[in-house]
Design an enzyme around this catalytic site. Structure first.
Site, short mmCIF file in Angstrom:
data_model
loop_
_atom_site.label_atom_id
_atom_site.label_comp_id
_atom_site.label_asym_id
_atom_site.label_seq_id
_atom_site.Cartn_x
_atom_site.Cartn_y
_atom_site.Cartn_z
CG ASP A 31 28.92 47.17 42.75
OD1 ASP A 31 29.33 46.34 42.03
OD2 ASP A 31 29.09 47.19 43.99
CG ASN A 87 36.58 44.07 36.61
OD1 ASN A 87 37.29 44.96 35.84
ND2 ASN A 87 35.86 44.59 37.46
CD GLN A 94 35.37 37.31 36.44
OE1 GLN A 94 36.45 36.91 35.73
NE2 GLN A 94 34.13 36.95 36.33
CB VAL A 96 30.94 38.16 41.29
CG1 VAL A 96 29.61 37.29 41.03
CG2 VAL A 96 30.64 38.98 42.48
CG HIS A 100 29.45 41.21 36.94
ND1 HIS A 100 30.06 39.91 37.26
CD2 HIS A 100 30.33 42.20 37.57
CE1 HIS A 100 31.11 40.14 37.98
NE2 HIS A 100 31.24 41.37 38.18
CG HIS A 102 31.50 46.75 36.78
ND1 HIS A 102 31.32 46.66 38.14
CD2 HIS A 102 32.15 45.49 36.44
CE1 HIS A 102 31.96 45.69 38.78
NE2 HIS A 102 32.16 45.00 38.01
#
Ligand code: 5GP
Length: 114
Positions: A31, A87, A94, A96, A100, A102
Site C-alpha cells: 500500500d 472495504n 472504499q 479504489v 482488494h 487489505h
C-alpha cells in the site's frame, strides 16, 4: 471498453507499484499509504468494482485471495496476527473501485476499527 482501474495499470506495469507477489489471477502490492508496518493489498486481475458486484462465479477467486493473504502474511513474518479487510462502499471508505483485500499487521490493531 471501460477505463482500466488504477490497480490494473499497476499490475500491467503502466504505473509504478511495489508488487511483492503475482500469479495468474492476482497480485499483491504494498500500500502506498501504509496504516501498519505491513500493509499489503491482494488484488484480483479481474477488475471487480466492489463486493456488491461479486457473483457466484467469483467464489473460487475470492477464496484464492484469502489463501494468498495467508501465505504473504506468513512470508512477512506476521506471527503475532494480522487483519484482512475488504472495504465496500462509501461508509466503509472504499476509495479504489477494484476489489482488494487489505492485509495489515506488525502492530496491535484496535477494535472496533475507526
Ligand atoms: P480502499 O480505501 O479502497 O479500501 O483502499 C485503497 C487503498 O489503495 C488505500 O489503502 C490506498 O492507500 C491505496 N492506494 C491508493 N493509491 C495507490 C497507489 O497508487 N498505489 C498503491 N500501491 N496503493 C494505492
Amino acid at each position: 471498453m471501460a477505463d482500466r482501474t488504477l490497480f490494473q495499470k499497476i499490475m500491467d506495469g503502466e504505473l509504478e507499484g511495489d508488487i511483492v507477489y503475482e500469479d495468474g489471477s492476482c497480485a499483491v502490492l504494498r500500500d502506498i499509504n501504509p496504516q501498519a508496518p505491513t500493509h499489503l493489498l491482494v488484488v484480483p486481475r479481474k477488475p471487480i468494482p466492489s463486493l456488491d458486484a461479486l457473483t457466484e462465479e467469483d467464489e473460487p477467486l475470492v477464496g484464492h485471495l484469502f489463501v494468498v493473504a495467508r501465505k504473504i502474511a506468513a512470508e512477512a513474518g506476521l506471527t503475532g496476527g494480522y487483519r484482512t479487510v475488504f472495504n465496500n462502499g462509501e461508509d466503509a471508505n472504499q476509495t479504489v473501485d477494484h476489489i482488494h483485500l487489505h492485509v495489515l499487521g506488525g502492530r496491535a490493531l484496535g477494535w472496533p476499527p475507526g
